[in-house]
Scaffold this active site. Structure first.
Site, PDB file in Angstrom:
ATOM      1  N   THR A 191       0.809  -1.213   0.000  1.00 51.86           N
ATOM      2  CA  THR A 191       0.000   0.000   0.000  1.00 51.86           C
ATOM      3  C   THR A 191       0.848   1.272   0.000  1.00 51.86           C
ATOM      4  O   THR A 191       1.905   1.313   0.628  1.00 51.86           O
ATOM      5  CB  THR A 191      -0.922  -0.012   1.225  1.00 51.86           C
ATOM      6  OG1 THR A 191      -1.715  -1.191   1.161  1.00 51.86           O
ATOM      7  CG2 THR A 191      -1.830   1.194   1.277  1.00 51.86           C
TER       8      THR A 191
ATOM      9  N   GLU B 298      -3.290 -13.556   0.376  1.00 51.91           N
ATOM     10  CA  GLU B 298      -3.735 -12.485   1.271  1.00 51.91           C
ATOM     11  C   GLU B 298      -5.253 -12.416   1.360  1.00 51.91           C
ATOM     12  O   GLU B 298      -5.807 -12.103   2.404  1.00 51.91           O
ATOM     13  CB  GLU B 298      -3.189 -11.131   0.798  1.00 51.91           C
ATOM     14  CG  GLU B 298      -3.669  -9.986   1.688  1.00 51.91           C
ATOM     15  CD  GLU B 298      -2.696  -8.830   1.762  1.00 51.91           C
ATOM     16  OE1 GLU B 298      -2.178  -8.469   0.715  1.00 51.91           O
ATOM     17  OE2 GLU B 298      -2.493  -8.311   2.876  1.00 51.91           O
TER      18      GLU B 298
END
Lengths: 372, 409
Positions: free
Chosen positions: B135, B257
């Protein structure tokens, strides 16, 4: 851990799928929905031939002694139809009650005939003060000479319209607890009437001084009957899982074909959300159901799991149909489309073997939140 | 079907072996702090010690191949191992190692033999701790929109940019990082993955002040960070999966994930909370209230469904079966039911679940932490909306072919 079906179960699944595809197309099911009596001349003989009436009955009583998961695999496929009829009431629920609560004489007398399909049993438990507990039972049998006479009003009884025999839950004069009585559905004083409405296969059963032989009374049979009911509950849940699965498939296909605003409606995230809710409900019902079955078949304590499964499956079935209607809009409520067969069933079976609220109440004791 | 992890004689023997091992190797000084952000360096080291001991047996990453330091253990054995660690309040791995947990299976699929030999054994043996860096300030859900770059310069890549919401307390040895290797390239064809040693010059780490950790509280990840790269020179051989092929590599990473691997869920907080409500003091218990009991049962049922979804995914992945929407379905469920359970706890037990005060907080504040963590957990590993988008694609609702799940092996 192994969550796959074994070879026997795959065979059961295949033959049930072939049956549903071959004999239970949408038009056939819509016709039977209007004329349920025809089930006994069309579908029922085929079910007997497949040996399905004997699956949940041990070999010594003329069945094939399959485990509950095997039986559930069959019922999941039947739910896909949804295939109507008294198979669950007779060959699973009543057979199990006789197995758990009945005397050896009763078992020998009736289980082989249920297994062969010659007799069709239904359970007459619920009354005007509706509920699946002994507290709600007012029907009573009085001693008359060496036998008893049974009177009372049973209502919302599943599949009594198909029955040759009824297992009636009633209070028996002189008995301490609630008992289970077998009567002939055609006996004098028995009047069975199918109820009309947004309802599948439910009846009123009037019992007016019906003669019952002492040998047909399972005295204080309620606790055993209740255990039997709980243990076959996940089989009913599997039927609901099958219905949810079809409802999901119908909705998915519709979202991929229906065009509005120049594109298929499945492109709209609002519509996608309905389908995601639907598959989540489907899978919640599926895995809680099959875990309960696995525990039952492996001899583990399945009490909590059975309560969870019924609570989840009943709610999921209703919600799944609701979301399907959101996807389908107008066409979904057109009876000829077939979705409403499932929707009607999701309401009709919501309370069968106890509504979610009852099962959640029982979980309170199982989890030790209240004294058992 | 068999849902129970029922021990065969061999499995019973394995469980006995695991217990004996844990008895010997889990330090009695390990504390179970309610808030992983409170984990001291000493506590972190105790967990790393355990990780190395597990790793020496191939038990830290038990599903990885033996030749790279894993254990090649069966589904049942991994279940037993996870079970036994859960029983003593720990997870596998027993500390935050997301770059290992998600990077290692990805390297196994996409790395060269040299990559596997170099990167996997230290991860599997617990010698290194690895973060995952995805991110950025401008790229959350839209991962392909990242801006941090790695530009080839001779036999190195020069890395510049910023990553956020990453890592844990007490630093890392490596960062498994996705970067732009072709700033002028087409979207999805401009990315690459680098394994970056965290001791290189030009890297700085700043802790972030977040409500909670989110996602993996059980593995004790602690404080999240912002990581800044200022002309960091990374050896070119640390690029895994091919230059500008990073989006494909990412599909494997994200599959893990997004819940594709499935973990046998820890429901300790649910059981603890139910016990708390049953506890009778001065003749009074929270569960005496019929409304509270009703909510408690609903909470229990919710957690049962979540547990079963996790179990199904665990079984699908460890028996190498095709998956489609199940990973995201579990992730979505875990996030939403966590939030819902948190709310139920507030309704049932009142402000008791909101305090971490030493005198009043039940269960050493772990319920208070759950309140914060269940809200924080909505974003890590993709938001609920992204999980729904993935489900819709995998189910083929939009009329296209059903999108296939990425390969995990």
């Amino acid at each position: 851990m192994d969550l796959s079906l074994n070879d026997t179960q795959k065979l059961i699944q295949d033959s049930a799928r072939d049956f549903v595809r071959g004999s239970c197309g949408r038009d056939a099911l819509l016709k039977l929905d209007r004329d349920p009596a025809a089930i006994m001349t069309t579908l029922w003989p085929q079910m007997l031939e497949m040996g399905w009436t004997g699956m949940a009955i041990p070999e010594e009583y003329g069945g094939t002694g399959n485990n509950l998961t095997d039986v559930a695999v069959l019922f999941e496929e039947l739910g896909c139809g949804p295939v109507p009829g008294p198979l669950f009431s007779s060959a699973v629920l009543c057979a199990r009650i006789l197995m758990e609560a009945g005397s050896d004489t009763l078992k020998k007398a009736w289980l082989p005939r249920i297994a062969s399909g010659e007799r069709v049993f239904a359970l007459a438990l619920t009354e005007s003060q509706y509920g699946w507990t002994a507290d709600n039972v007012r029907a009573a049998a009085k001693r008359t000479g060496s036998d008893y006479t049974l009177s009372g009003t049973k209502v919302f009884v599943h599949d009594a319209n198909f029955a040759t025999d009824l297992l009636v839950v009633a209070r028996v004069e002189g008995g301490a607890g609630v008992s289970v009585l077998r009567i002939d559905a055609k006996a004098a004083g028995v009047a069975i009437r199918t109820l009309d409405g947004f309802i599948t296969g439910m009846c009123e059963v009037l019992l007016d001084n019906v003669k019952v032989a002492t040998a047909d009374i399972i005295s204080d049979g309620w606790p055993a009957a209740e255990r039997a009911m709980l243990s076959v509950t996940p089989v009913l849940c599997a039927y609901k899982v099958g219905s949810c699965k079809t409802v999901f498939d119908m909705s998915l296909n519709y979202a991929r074909e229906r065009t509005q605003f120049g594109q298929i409606i499945g492109r709209f995230s609002r519509v996608q959300d309905h389908l995601i809710h639907l598959v989540n409900y489907l899978d919640s019902a599926r895995w809680t159901t099959y875990e309960a079955l696995s525990k039952l078949d492996n001899g583990m304590d399945a009490t909590a799991s059975c309560h969870v499964a019924k609570s989840v499956a009943s709610e999921s079935h209703m919600h799944a149909c609701d979301y399907a209607h959101e996807v389908h809009a107008g066409i979904g409520v057109s009876r000829e489309y077939g979705l409403t067969l499932h929707t009607k069933l999701s309401r009709s079976l919501y309370h069968c073997l106890g509504a979610p609220r009852l099962h959640r109440k029982k979980l309170e004791s199982v989890l030790g939140l209240v004294a058992a | 079907m068999d849902f129970a992890i029922q021990d065969s004689p061999e499995q019973t023997a394995f469980r006995v072996e695991v217990r004996a091992f844990l008895d010997k190797n889990v330090s009695p000084d390990i504390e179970h702090m309610a808030d992983p952000c409170d984990m001291s360096f000493e506590q972190y080291q105790l967990r790393r010690d355990l990780g190395r001991a597990l790793g020496a047996k191939g038990w830290l990453y038990p599903s990885m191949p033996k030749e790279y330091g894993g254990g090649d253990l069966s589904t049942e054995q991994i279940g037993i191992l996870t079970d036994e660690l859960t029983r003593i309040g720990l997870a596998l791995p027993p500390y935050y190692d997301a770059g290992g947990r998600m990077g290692a299976p990805t390297i196994l699929v996409w790395g060269t033999e040299e990559h596997k030999k170099r990167f996997l054994p230290p991860i599997c043996r617990g010698e290194v701790r690895t973060w995952q860096l995805l991110t950025e300030p401008g790229a959350g859900s839209d991962l392909a929109g990242i801006k941090s770059t790695a530009i080839r310069d001779g036999d190195h890549y020069v890395v510049n940019g910023q990553k956020m919401y990453v890592g844990s307390s007490h630093g890392a040895d490596y960062s498994w990082t996705i970067l732009v290797t072709d700033p002028k390239g087409e979207r999805h064809k401009n990315l690459s993955w680098l394994m970056i040693p965290m001791n290189l010059p030009g890297i700085s780490v700043t802790p972030m002040d977040l409500l909670a950790t989110g996602g993996e509280g059980g593995s004790g990840c602690g404080v999240k960070n912002a990581v800044f790269f200022d002309n960091v020179r990374v050896p070119a051989e640390n690029l895994v999966g091919g230059e500008n092929n990073g989006w494909k590599v990412a599909t494997t990473h994200l599959e893990v994930e997004h819940g594709g691997m499935g973990r046998l869920a820890d429901r300790r907080v649910v059981y603890d909370f139910i016990d708390l409500c049953k506890k009778r003091e001065d003749g009074w218990a929270i569960a005496d209230d019929p409304g509270a009991r009703e909510e408690l049962v609903n909470l229990y049922i919710e957690s049962e469904i979540t547990r079963l979804f996790a179990m199904r995914n665990h079984w699908l992945s460890h028996t190498n079966q095709p998956r489609s929407y199940e990973g995201s379905q579990y992730s979505l469920r875990r996030k939403l039911s966590g939030l819902d359970m948190g709310e139920k706890m507030v309704r049932i037990a009142g402000p008791l679940v909101l305090t971490k005060d030493k005198r009043w907080a039940p269960l050493r504040g772990s319920i208070e932490y759950f309140q914060r963590d269940s809200i924080t957990s909505l974003h890590p590993g993709a938001t609920t909306d992204i999980q729904r988008v993935i489900m819709a694609r995998r189910l083929g609702i939009g009329g296209r072919e059903r999108e296939k799940a990425a390969n995990l092996r």
